[in-house]
Design an enzyme around this catalytic site. Structure first.
Site, PDB file in Angstrom:
ATOM      1  N   ASP A  23       0.967  -0.998  -0.042  1.00 12.79           N
ATOM      2  CA  ASP A  23       0.006  -0.065  -0.053  1.00 12.79           C
ATOM      3  C   ASP A  23       0.851   1.206   0.069  1.00 12.79           C
ATOM      4  O   ASP A  23       1.694   1.527   0.924  1.00 12.79           O
ATOM      5  CB  ASP A  23      -0.776   0.071   1.141  1.00 12.79           C
ATOM      6  CG  ASP A  23      -1.679   1.327   1.410  1.00 12.79           C
ATOM      7  OD1 ASP A  23      -1.533   2.104   0.550  1.00 12.79           O
ATOM      8  OD2 ASP A  23      -2.204   1.423   2.510  1.00 12.79           O
ATOM      9  N   LYS A  87       3.066  11.163  -3.529  1.00 15.02           N
ATOM     10  CA  LYS A  87       2.009  10.522  -4.200  1.00 15.02           C
ATOM     11  C   LYS A  87       1.077  11.435  -5.148  1.00 15.02           C
ATOM     12  O   LYS A  87       0.455  11.246  -6.242  1.00 15.02           O
ATOM     13  CB  LYS A  87       1.234   9.414  -3.395  1.00 15.02           C
ATOM     14  CG  LYS A  87       0.088   8.942  -4.242  1.00 15.02           C
ATOM     15  CD  LYS A  87      -0.487   7.749  -3.015  1.00 15.02           C
ATOM     16  CE  LYS A  87      -1.591   6.766  -3.630  1.00 15.02           C
ATOM     17  NZ  LYS A  87      -2.152   6.093  -2.445  1.00 15.02           N
ATOM     18  N   GLU A 186      -7.195   0.588  -4.720  1.00 15.37           N
ATOM     19  CA  GLU A 186      -7.072   0.534  -2.954  1.00 15.37           C
ATOM     20  C   GLU A 186      -8.613   0.066  -2.511  1.00 15.37           C
ATOM     21  O   GLU A 186      -8.565  -0.824  -1.806  1.00 15.37           O
ATOM     22  CB  GLU A 186      -6.981   1.945  -2.561  1.00 15.37           C
ATOM     23  CG  GLU A 186      -5.347   2.325  -2.685  1.00 15.37           C
ATOM     24  CD  GLU A 186      -5.050   3.715  -2.560  1.00 15.37           C
ATOM     25  OE1 GLU A 186      -5.892   4.472  -2.402  1.00 15.37           O
ATOM     26  OE2 GLU A 186      -3.881   3.956  -2.842  1.00 15.37           O
ATOM     27  N   ASP A 210     -12.786   5.812   2.419  1.00 16.85           N
ATOM     28  CA  ASP A 210     -11.453   6.008   2.901  1.00 16.85           C
ATOM     29  C   ASP A 210     -11.257   7.382   3.325  1.00 16.85           C
ATOM     30  O   ASP A 210     -10.824   8.114   2.643  1.00 16.85           O
ATOM     31  CB  ASP A 210     -10.461   5.539   1.846  1.00 16.85           C
ATOM     32  CG  ASP A 210      -8.973   5.539   2.040  1.00 16.85           C
ATOM     33  OD1 ASP A 210      -8.699   6.035   3.017  1.00 16.85           O
ATOM     34  OD2 ASP A 210      -8.303   4.834   1.003  1.00 16.85           O
TER      35      ASP A 210
END
Ligand code: AMP
Length: 617
Positions: A23, A87, A186, A210
């Site tokens: 992850d 990211k 994800e 999330d």
């Protein structure tokens, strides 16, 4: 059951090695595997029990590179050389970066459409290189804990990542010395961690909520037979637990009349206050009250106070959920489960509000920081072929089809088809009363199956006796998002059905795929001629068989001349089949057809007359 992997490219048995699930997060990254002994997905822990590796890279003046917790310490003291949130920059050009000031380091605007670079002193780094540093650290961590080399991985990305961002992530893996077997969404990984979508025949619509440290994503997924389809995504790339911390800091500044200019000027003090705010937030997930000494003050916060502070943030996430549902054209009661991901979903108000919004208890029994990595490990295990029956195949780069009469390849899913994908076609029997049909699955570009790769074969049995050509056998190919091919065959008149599942093979290298394509191009002309010949031969064979079976039943209705002419023509056609000349065979077919047509019509009329006798119309 003992499991081994067969590499279908080489035919060799593959050494069982570990594939890790990663992850790669905005704030933190984790690495997980299926534990070799317990067979359970497990997040790798260092001796100090830490699992999270902060996604931060620091470049020391002496050329020292540090990653993770070590690098995090430099966020305040050396921001120019401490790279966080990389990211957010993956696969982006400078024009895509709306908020360059958010980053404490230098992002280069070279006025080009190209991808961004980050400047550290006089060196430039791409987000791919920086992510590779993080991945390399994770790889080393895994190798250190597992005491075995690790070179294959599954990496997760947000569902909304576009192709460039996915490719950038893949490249980062490669640069870190990892063979990235798959990039997984994800929310898909989170769902897998909860075992949703692992059963065949399962149909579910789920929401994955999330809420991490700095980002919020809501994804609506439809899961059908192992295919995860993203129906919609929504969210806010700048909303998360950090905003809760900021709200607490602001509340304390006001409540205790702390001079905010003084705090702004003193970075260490500001950082201390922010850390206390985070501590308060975490404590209030289980306690009703928090207090800490700060300078000459005693800072306090109760859970109700905290909830008032964060209510606007929570409301923002709920309106994103509303939009996601609207985009997916679904109502709340069509959602079967709400999976909670991200550290901030531990906040009781978040759980309660999301549960109330979706009108159901949320799925939150697992550690919300770990679910994505655990799901990636499960996906890795499926790819390793350890999960169910074992046959590893690579199916995406080459065409998939079945063998039809004469050994011809009938392509159902052409190469380069985007997965998930499905295709179906109907076939029939060649012989009267044929009770079974062999389905042989091939991969490759050549017209004759013998030049392609055989993947699997099975028999559809139990077809009730019917004249040739009457049964309708529907063959369906379904390649799910994980590259697994499911082949189903069903006889539509009787309903008998059979299916087989074929696992993807990552062993086929780019070079091997290329070789196969080249091979098919070089043989294209030969193949076309062979196909035409085989088709003619098959047609002739079928005609001979149907004529023979017609004669068996109806010879008494034919004249002697008709009978001899037919038998001669059949014998001629058999010779012609052996001639390997497509044109001659076509002529023979026509000859036999011309002889049989008149009496076939006559016999048919007679049959109808008999059948209708005595019936009222
Ligand atoms: P993630 O990006 O998923 O790692 O989430 C990290 C965020 O979760 C940070 O903002 C943390 O402060 C927050 N977090 C971690 N543990 C808790 C907790 N017990 N209660 C509330 N928030 C938490």
């Amino acid at each position: 059951m003992a499991k081994i992997a067969i590499n279908l490219t080489t035919g060799s048995l593959q050494k069982e090695d570990i594939i890790v699930g990663i992850d790669l997060g905005t704030t933190n990254s984790l690495i997980a595997v299926i534990h070799p002994e317990t067979k359970q997905p497990t997040v790798l822990k260092e001796i100090d029990h830490t699992t999270l590796v902060p996604s931060i890279v620091h470049f020391g003046l002496n050329g020292n590179l540090s990653v993770g917790n070590e690098a995090k310490e430099f966020l305040i003291t050396d921001p120019e050389r401490t790279i966080f949130s990389v990211k957010r920059l993956m696969g982006k050009s400078y024009k895509d970066v709306e908020d360059a000031s958010y980053f404490g380091y230098r992002i280069i605007d070279d006025n080009s459409e190209g991808l961004v670079k980050i400047a550290v002193d006089d060196k430039f780094y791409t987000p791919i290189e920086l992510s590779a540093f993080i991945l390399k650290a994770l790889k080393q961590r895994a190798e250190h804990i597992l005491k075995t080399p690790v070179y294959r991985a599954v990496i997760t990305v947000p569902a909304y990542f576009n192709d460039t961002q996915r490719q950038a992530t893949r490249d980062a893996g490669k640069l870190a010395g990892l063979d990235v077997l798959r990039i997984v969404n994800e929310p898909t990984a989170a769902s897998l961690a909860y075992g949703i979508g692992l059963k065949t025949g399962e149909e579910k619509t789920i929401a994955v909520y999330d809420l991490g440290g700095g980002t919020f994503d809501i994804s609506i997924l439809r899961i059908s037979n192992g295919v995860f389809e993203v129906l919609s995504t929504n969210g806010d790339t700048y909303l998360g637990g950090d905003d809760m911390d900021k709200a607490i800091v602001n509340h304390w500044l006001q409540t205790y009349n702390i001079d905010s200019d003084k705090i702004d000027a003193d970075k260490a003090m500001a950082q201390q206050l922010r850390l206390y705010a985070e501590e308060a937030k975490k404590a209030l997930s289980t306690n009703e009250h928090f207090t800490v000494a700060f300078k000459n003050l005693q800072l306090e916060l109760s859970r109700p106070q905290f909830e008032v502070l964060i209510q606007p943030l929570v409301d923002k996430t709920l309106s994103a959920c509303q939009s996601a549902l609207k985009d997916a054209a679904l109502s709340i009661n069509e959602i079967d489960a709400v999976v909670m991901v991200g550290g901030s979903t531990r906040v009781p108000l978040v759980k309660k509000s999301v549960g109330e919004f979706f009108n159901k208890a949320v799925t939150d029994t697992m550690n919300p920081d770990e679910v994505v990595a655990l799901g990636a490990a499960i996906q890795a295990d499926v790819l390793a072929g350890n999960n169910k029956e074992l046959l590893l195949l690579d199916i995406t780069p080459l065409s998939l089809g079945i063998e039809t009469m004469g050994g011809l390849m009938d392509v159902l899913i052409p190469r380069n088809s985007k997965i998930p994908t499905k295709a179906g076609r109907q076939y029939t029997t060649q012989k009267d009363g044929q009770g079974s049909m062999r389905i042989t699955v091939y991969q490759g570009e050549r017209d004759l199956v013998k030049n392609n790769r055989k993947l699997a074969e099975f028999n559809l049995t139990g077809i009730p006796g019917m004249p040739a050509g009457l049964p309708k056998v529907e063959v369906n190919f379904l390649v799910n998002a994980d590259g697994i091919l499911v082949v189903k065959a069903k006889e539509l008149r009787s309903g008998v059905e059979q299916s087989i599942e074929i696992k993807p093979q990552y062993g086929l290298t780019d070079a091997e795929v290329e070789e196969r394509l080249l091979d098919s191009l070089q043989h294209a002309k030969d193949d076309m001629q062979t196909r035409a010949l085989v088709e003619a031969q098959t047609e002739a064979q079928v005609l001979i068989e149907t004529t023979n079976s017609f004669l068996d039943k109806n010879a008494h209705l034919l004249s002697n001349d008709e009978l001899t002419a037919t038998q001669k023509s059949i014998a001629d056609l058999k010779d012609m089949i052996a001639s390997e000349d497509k044109n001659i065979i076509q002529q023979g077919i026509e000859m036999l057809n011309n002889i049989s047509r008149p009496y076939a019509e006559r016999v048919m009329d007679e049959a109808i007359r008999v059948a209708m006798k005595g019936r009222q119309i």
